[in-house]
Design a protein around this motif. Structure first.
Motif, PDB file in Angstrom:
ATOM      1  N   THR A 106       0.877  -1.303   0.056  1.00  0.00           N
ATOM      2  CA  THR A 106       0.020   0.108  -0.043  1.00  0.00           C
ATOM      3  C   THR A 106       0.846   1.275  -0.056  1.00  0.00           C
ATOM      4  OG1 THR A 106      -0.131  -0.127   2.315  1.00  0.00           O
ATOM      5  CG2 THR A 106      -2.079  -1.132   1.197  1.00  0.00           C
ATOM      6  N   ARG A 164      -5.636   1.017  -6.688  1.00  0.00           N
ATOM      7  CA  ARG A 164      -6.320   1.733  -5.560  1.00  0.00           C
ATOM      8  C   ARG A 164      -6.182   3.202  -5.498  1.00  0.00           C
ATOM      9  NH1 ARG A 164      -4.757  -0.980   0.190  1.00  0.00           N
ATOM     10  NH2 ARG A 164      -6.443   0.336   0.652  1.00  0.00           N
ATOM     11  N   ALA A 198      -6.548  -4.462  -1.933  1.00  0.00           N
ATOM     12  CA  ALA A 198      -6.221  -4.334  -0.334  1.00  0.00           C
ATOM     13  C   ALA A 198      -5.826  -5.570   0.301  1.00  0.00           C
ATOM     14  CB  ALA A 198      -7.264  -3.781   0.517  1.00  0.00           C
ATOM     15  N   ASP A 220      -3.066  -5.485   3.486  1.00  0.00           N
ATOM     16  CA  ASP A 220      -4.021  -4.430   4.098  1.00  0.00           C
ATOM     17  C   ASP A 220      -5.218  -4.740   4.608  1.00  0.00           C
ATOM     18  OD1 ASP A 220      -4.915  -1.985   5.017  1.00  0.00           O
ATOM     19  OD2 ASP A 220      -4.618  -0.768   3.465  1.00  0.00           O
TER      20      ASP A 220
END
Length: 715
Positions: free
Chosen positions: A98, A436, A464, A469
Motif C-alpha cells: 500500500t 487503489r 487491499a 492491508d
C-alpha cells in the motif's frame, strides 16, 4: 545449467526506425559522462533530438550495465504520483504494498548495475529530481540518464546541452565538402531520400538545401518535417513556404526563444500543407496517450467530417508526412502509431481551438471503457492472454481516460466503472498501488449507492487483500456487503463472502476460511459465475493444503484445472497448476508436483506474472530439497527470493508458504553449510526471470541423475 549471461540482454531499448545522422562528438562525450557521473541530464529545446541522442548513448554503453538499460517514457504521465509506479512497472517491480513504493524500488535497485533512462522529465521535473536523488542514494552502481528541457536541479547532476545540428558556414561558398560536413544537411538528404527514393544532393539543389537547414536553425525535428515535403514539391518551394510561415508567425509569437518559434513555425507549415481531413485527424489523435492502433483511430477520430472508412488513408498520409510514426513488433499485435510530443502538443492546441476537446476526450474515454469491460469479460477464456497484453499496451490511454473522468464534472461514475472493470488487470500486472489510487479517487467523487460503487468496493477490497492491508479490505468488504444486499446484487454478495474467506485465510483462521470459501463456491456455481468459481477453488486448494489436508487440496485443485481447461484459459491455468502441484507435493507425490510445475513454468514468460512465477520457483525448491538436490534447491530459493522482492512480498514469500520455506532453507543450509549455501543462493538471486525459468526447466543443472527417477524420500 543456464548461465547468468545466456539469455537475451536485459533492458527495453527500442530499435532505431531510421538512420542516426551525426552527433558523434555529443555521443562520445555523453557516453563518457554516463560512465563517470551518477546522473546526466541532456537538456535542449523541443525537437532538438534529446531522446534520440539518449537512446543512442544508452545503446553505446549497454555492455557496461549487466543488469540492463531501461527506458522509462514520461511524456504521457500527468500526475507526479504515478512516476514511481511507472518506473517500477518498467523494471518489472510489481509492487503489492500500500505504501513504500519508493522503498520497493530502492530495494530492487540496491545491488543492481543498471542504467535508467528517464525521457521527457520537464513536466515532472520536481518529482523526477526527488526520484533520482532517492534512487542514486540507495543504489551505488545505478546510473541515470535523463532528458528534459530544463535541469532537474538535484545534487550531483551533470548537464549536457544538446545543440542543434551543425550547419555549413553561411559566409562560405557552398561546396560538396562543406555540405557533407554539415550534419543538418546530411539529415535533410537522408530523410528526403526516404520520402522520395533516389533523391540526392547535387550542384543544383545544394545551396537551397543549405538555406533550408539554416532557416530551420539546425533543429532535427524541423528538418525532418521539411524533408518529407520533397515528395510533393521541389526544394525551392519548400524554402519559400518556410520563409512565409516563419515571417508570419514570428511577429505575434508568444514563444520567447527563436528556436522554439522556428520549430513551431515548421510544425504549423506542415499542418498547413495537410488536407483538411488530415488536419482534423492530427488534432483528434492528440487525445491519445502513448500511441494508438488503427481500431482506436477509427473509433475515436471518425465522425463529424471524417468517415470511418477514410481513417486508414488519413493515417497513412500522416505517416508519409512524418506526423505519425508507425511501430510494429514481431508479434501478431496490430501496428501502433505515435506522435512526437511537440507534434502532439500542436495538434492539441488545434483541437482546443476547434472547441471539440471535451467531445474527443469523451469518445476516447468511451473507447477505453469498452476495452476495459471487454478484457474483464474475457478473463477465464481463450482470449484472456491477448486481452491482458492489450491492456498493458493501452495502460497510458486508460490512465488518460480515468484522469478525464475524475476531472471532468459529472464523469466520476464512469471512472468508477473503468477502474473497477480493470480488476484482473490490476491484480495480474501487480499494479495494486495504482489501481487503489484510481479507485479511491473515484469512490470519493461518487460515493452515492450504485452498481458501479459496489463493484468498485469489491475490486478495492481485493487489491487491499493482496497488499496485506486487511483492515482496509474488511472495511471495503463490509461496505460492499451492505450495499450489495440493499441493491439485491447476488453476485456482489457472493464475492463479498469470498473476500471474507480470503481475509480469514490471510489471518490464519483456516477452518473459518474453508467454511466461507465453500459457501462462496456454492453461491458462484448457482449463479453460473466461472470467475468466482475459479477464485474460490484457488483459495480452497491453498487453504486445505496449509491445513494439512492434501487429499482435499488435490481434489479442489483438479476441479480448478479442469475448469480452466474447459474454457481454454491458458493464463488462469498457470495458477491452477501451481495450487494443484502444492497439493500433490504435500501428499508425497513429488513427481506429479514436478510435472505440473514444469507444465506451467513456460507460460509465465508470456503473462509476465512474477507472483505466480515465484510460487513455481519456491515449490520447485521444496521438491529439489526433498530429492537431495541441495545446491539446486538453494539456487531456486535465491531465484524465488529475487522475484518475491520484485513483487513487494517478503523474501521468504507469503505467510502461507513461510513454514515450508523456512523448513526447506534450514535443511538445505544444514547439508551444504553456510558458505556453500550462500554461494548457491546468491547465484540464484542474479538470475533474471527468463534465466530463472530456463534454470528451473533444466533438470540436469546439478546432477547427472534425473530427479524424477530417484526413489522418493518421504518427509
Amino acid at each position: 545449467m543456464t548461465s547468468v549471461g545466456s539469455s537475451r540482454p536485459a533492458g527495453n531499448l527500442p530499435g532505431e526506425l531510421t538512420s542516426f545522422v551525426g552527433r558523434r562528438r555529443e555521443t562520445a562525450h555523453a557516453a563518457r559522462l554516463v560512465r563517470r557521473a551518477r546522473l546526466l541530464t541532456l537538456t535542449g529545446v523541443a525537437g532538438v533530438g534529446k531522446t534520440r541522442l539518449a537512446l543512442r548513448v544508452a545503446a553505446h554503453v549497454r555492455e557496461a550495465f549487466p543488469d540492463g538499460v531501461w527506458l522509462v517514457e514520461l511524456a504521457a504521465l500527468t500526475k507526479d504520483t504515478l512516476l514511481v509506479p511507472t518506473v517500477a512497472n518498467v523494471l518489472g517491480i510489481q509492487n503489492r504494498l500500500t505504501v513504500a513504493s519508493m522503498d520497493a524500488l530502492t530495494d530492487h535497485l540496491a545491488a543492481k548495475q543498471l542504467l535508467l533512462v528517464l525521457d521527457n522529465c520537464e513536466h515532472l521535473v520536481d518529482a523526477s529530481a526527488v526520484l533520482a536523488s532517492r534512487l542514486l542514494a540507495a543504489a551505488a552502481r545505478l546510473r541515470i540518464l535523463a532528458t528534459s528541457r530544463q535541469a532537474l536541479g538535484t545534487t550531483g547532476e551533470h548537464l549536457l546541452e544538446v545543440p542543434p545540428l551543425p550547419l555549413p558556414d553561411p559566409g562560405q561558398p557552398v561546396s560538396p565538402r562543406a555540405g557533407a560536413r554539415g550534419e543538418a544537411v546530411r539529415l535533410f538528404v537522408a530523410r528526403a531520400a526516404l520520402a522520395r527514393p533516389g533523391f540526392t544532393v547535387d550542384a543544383d539543389n545544394r545551396a537551397t538545401i543549405t538555406r533550408i537547414c539554416h532557416r530551420l536553425d539546425g533543429i532535427p525535428l524541423a528538418i525532418e518535417l521539411a524533408a518529407q515535403r520533397v515528395r510533393a514539391m521541389p526544394v525551392t518551394k519548400i524554402l519559400l513556404g518556410l520563409d512565409d510561415y516563419l515571417e508570419f508567425l514570428a511577429a505575434g509569437s508568444r514563444i520567447a526563444t527563436p528556436r522554439l518559434r522556428t520549430l513551431r513555425a515548421t510544425i504549423a507549415w506542415s499542418y498547413g500543407l495537410c488536407t483538411r481531413q488530415e488536419q482534423q485527424l492530427w488534432a483528434r489523435a492528440s487525445v491519445f496517450a502513448g500511441g494508438f492502433d488503427l481500431d482506436a483511430a477509427e473509433t475515436v477520430c471518425s465522425g463529424a467530417g471524417i468517415a470511418k472508412r477514410d481513417v486508414f488513408d488519413l493515417v497513412a498520409g500522416l505517416v508519409d508526412k512524418s506526423i505519425l510514426t508507425r511501430t510494429h513488433d514481431d508479434t501478431d499485435t496490430p501496428a501502433r502509431y505515435q506522435m512526437l510530443e511537440a507534434i502532439r502538443h500542436y495538434g492539441h492546441e488545434q483541437l482546443v481551438e476547434s472547441g471539440r476537446l471535451t467531445a474527443m476526450q469523451a469518445r476516447h474515454r468511451d473507447h477505453y471503457r469498452f476495452q476495459a469491460a471487454r478484457a474483464e469479460q474475457e478473463w477465464l477464456g481463450p482470449n484472456e492472454l491477448p486481452s491482458f497484453a492489450r491492456l498493458r499496451r493501452e495502460h497510458p490511454n486508460l490512465r488518460a481516460a480515468l484522469e478525464f473522468c475524475l476531472t471532468e464534472p459529472g464523469q466520476a461514475l464512469t471512472g468508477l466503472e473503468i477502474a473497477a472493470a480493470m480488476w484482473h488487470y490490476w491484480v495480474r500486472s501487480c499494479t495494486h498501488v495504482e489501481g487503489r489510487y484510481w479507485l479511491d479517487r473515484a469512490m470519493a467523487l461518487a460515493p452515492e449507492p450504485s452498481p458501479q460503487l459496489v463493484t468498485a468496493l469489491k475490486t478495492g477490497s481485493w487489491l487491499a487483500l493482496l497488499q496485506a492491508d486487511l483492515a482496509a479490505a474488511r472495511s471495503l468488504l463490509e461496505r460492499a456487503r451492505v450495499l450489495a444486499r440493499r441493491l439485491g446484487d447476488e453476485l456482489a454478495t457472493a464475492y463479498t463472502t469470498l473476500g471474507f474467506g480470503v481475509v480469514a485465510f490471510f489471518q490464519d483462521d483456516l477452518h473459518r476460511a474453508v467454511t466461507l470459501l465453500e459457501n462462496a463456491l456454492a453461491h458462484h456455481r448457482a449463479l453460473d459465475d466461472p470467475v468466482g468459481v475459479w477464485l474460490a477453488l484457488i483459495y480452497l486448494t491453498m487453504t486445505t493444503a496449509v491445513l494439512g489436508e492434501p487429499d482435499r487440496a488435490v481434489a479442489f485443485g483438479e476441479q480448478c484445472l479442469a475448469l480452466c481447461d474447459s474454457r481454454g484459459a491458458s493464463s488462469s491455468r498457470t495458477y491452477a497448476l501451481w495450487v494443484l502441484s502444492l497439493g500433490w507435493w504435500l501428499s508425497g507425490d513429488r513427481q506429479q508436483a514436478h510435472r505440473l510445475i514444469r507444465d506451467g513454468l513456460p507460460a509465465t514468460r508470456h503473462i509476465d506474472d512474477r507472483w505466480v512465477l515465484a510460487h513455481h520457483l519456491e515449490t520447485l525448491a521444496f521438491i529439489a530439497e526433498a530429492d537431495d538436490q541441495h545446491a539446486r534447491a538453494a539456487r531456486l530459493l535465491g531465484a524465488a527470493h529475487s522475484v518475491w522482492r520484485s513483487t513487494g512480498t517478503p523474501p521468504s514469500g507469503p505467510r502461507y508458504l513461510a513454514l515450508f520455506h523456512n523448513r526447506c532453507e534450514h535443511q538445505v543450509r544444514t547439508v551444504l553449510g553456510d558458505q556453500q549455501f550462500t554461494a548457491a543462493f546468491q547465484h540464484g538471486t542474479r538470475l533474471t526471470p527468463d534465466q530463472a525459468v530456463d534454470y528451473a526447466l533444466d533438470d540436469d543443472g546439478d546432477t547427472s541423475h534425473h530427479p524424477l527417477l530417484r526413489p522418493k524420500r518421504e518427509g
